[in-house]
Design a protein around this motif. Structure first.
Motif, PDB file in Angstrom:
ATOM      1  N   ARG A 238       0.848  -1.195   0.000  1.00 49.76           N
ATOM      2  CA  ARG A 238       0.000   0.000   0.000  1.00 49.76           C
ATOM      3  C   ARG A 238       0.883   1.245   0.000  1.00 49.76           C
ATOM      4  O   ARG A 238       1.908   1.287   0.642  1.00 49.76           O
ATOM      5  N   GLY A 239       0.437   2.208  -0.725  1.00 50.98           N
ATOM      6  CA  GLY A 239       1.130   3.486  -0.701  1.00 50.98           C
ATOM      7  C   GLY A 239       2.389   3.538  -1.541  1.00 50.98           C
ATOM      8  O   GLY A 239       3.192   4.438  -1.368  1.00 50.98           O
ATOM      9  N   GLU A 240       2.593   2.570  -2.447  1.00 57.74           N
ATOM     10  CA  GLU A 240       3.765   2.671  -3.308  1.00 57.74           C
ATOM     11  C   GLU A 240       3.632   3.923  -4.165  1.00 57.74           C
ATOM     12  O   GLU A 240       2.557   4.274  -4.619  1.00 57.74           O
ATOM     13  N   HIS A 241       4.717   4.577  -4.355  1.00 54.42           N
ATOM     14  CA  HIS A 241       4.733   5.847  -5.065  1.00 54.42           C
ATOM     15  C   HIS A 241       5.909   5.860  -6.023  1.00 54.42           C
ATOM     16  O   HIS A 241       6.828   5.055  -5.900  1.00 54.42           O
ATOM     17  N   ASN A 242       5.864   6.763  -6.973  1.00 52.64           N
ATOM     18  CA  ASN A 242       6.977   6.904  -7.904  1.00 52.64           C
ATOM     19  C   ASN A 242       8.164   7.543  -7.211  1.00 52.64           C
ATOM     20  O   ASN A 242       7.984   8.277  -6.254  1.00 52.64           O
TER      21      ASN A 242
ATOM     22  N   ALA B  39       2.890  -5.084  -6.864  1.00 52.71           N
ATOM     23  CA  ALA B  39       2.688  -4.583  -5.496  1.00 52.71           C
ATOM     24  C   ALA B  39       1.699  -3.417  -5.493  1.00 52.71           C
ATOM     25  O   ALA B  39       0.831  -3.340  -4.623  1.00 52.71           O
ATOM     26  N   ARG B  40       1.826  -2.524  -6.464  1.00 54.87           N
ATOM     27  CA  ARG B  40       0.880  -1.394  -6.559  1.00 54.87           C
ATOM     28  C   ARG B  40      -0.543  -1.884  -6.761  1.00 54.87           C
ATOM     29  O   ARG B  40      -1.493  -1.278  -6.281  1.00 54.87           O
ATOM     30  N   ASP B  41      -0.690  -2.998  -7.487  1.00 53.75           N
ATOM     31  CA  ASP B  41      -2.015  -3.566  -7.745  1.00 53.75           C
ATOM     32  C   ASP B  41      -2.426  -4.583  -6.676  1.00 53.75           C
ATOM     33  O   ASP B  41      -3.431  -5.264  -6.836  1.00 53.75           O
ATOM     34  N   MET B  42      -1.610  -4.684  -5.628  1.00 52.73           N
ATOM     35  CA  MET B  42      -1.866  -5.594  -4.509  1.00 52.73           C
ATOM     36  C   MET B  42      -1.993  -7.054  -4.963  1.00 52.73           C
ATOM     37  O   MET B  42      -2.828  -7.800  -4.487  1.00 52.73           O
ATOM     38  N   GLN B  43      -1.136  -7.439  -5.889  1.00 56.80           N
ATOM     39  CA  GLN B  43      -1.089  -8.800  -6.404  1.00 56.80           C
ATOM     40  C   GLN B  43       0.114  -9.540  -5.824  1.00 56.80           C
ATOM     41  O   GLN B  43       1.096  -8.907  -5.419  1.00 56.80           O
TER      42      GLN B  43
END
Length: 90
Positions: free
Chosen positions: A20-24, A77-81
């Motif tokens: 959660r909360g991954e960012h560029n 990870a961004r897509d929670m997969q």
């Protein structure tokens, strides 16, 4: 929650992606002996942290061999997969 890519275990280094909360920019975290560092995936760079120079060198060597896989893992990870395992450092 974090997911371990289980790639540098033989050296005691844990590679993780935040779900959660991954960012560029796309990046991953490396942990070793109570220390942590953050690495940009492309271009590969050590962004910040308190890892030892030896741990940084091992992570950079490994990540340079797995850039495409790391980008894919970051997107997952961004897509929670689920994140697949990545081959260890040879």
């Amino acid at each position: 929650r974090r997911k371990d890519a289980k790639s540098l275990r033989d050296f005691g280094i844990e590679i993780v992606f935040n779900y959660r909360g991954e960012h560029n920019p796309p990046h991953f975290h490396a942990r070793h002996s109570g220390r942590e560092g953050v690495f940009a995936i492309s271009p590969l760079a050590y962004l910040h942290g308190d890892l030892t120079p030896k741990a940084i060198a091992l992570v950079v060597e490994w990540a340079s061999q797995h850039g495409t896989e790391l980008e894919s893992c970051w997107k997952l990870a961004r897509d929670m997969q689920p994140i697949p395992k990545i081959a260890p450092l040879e």
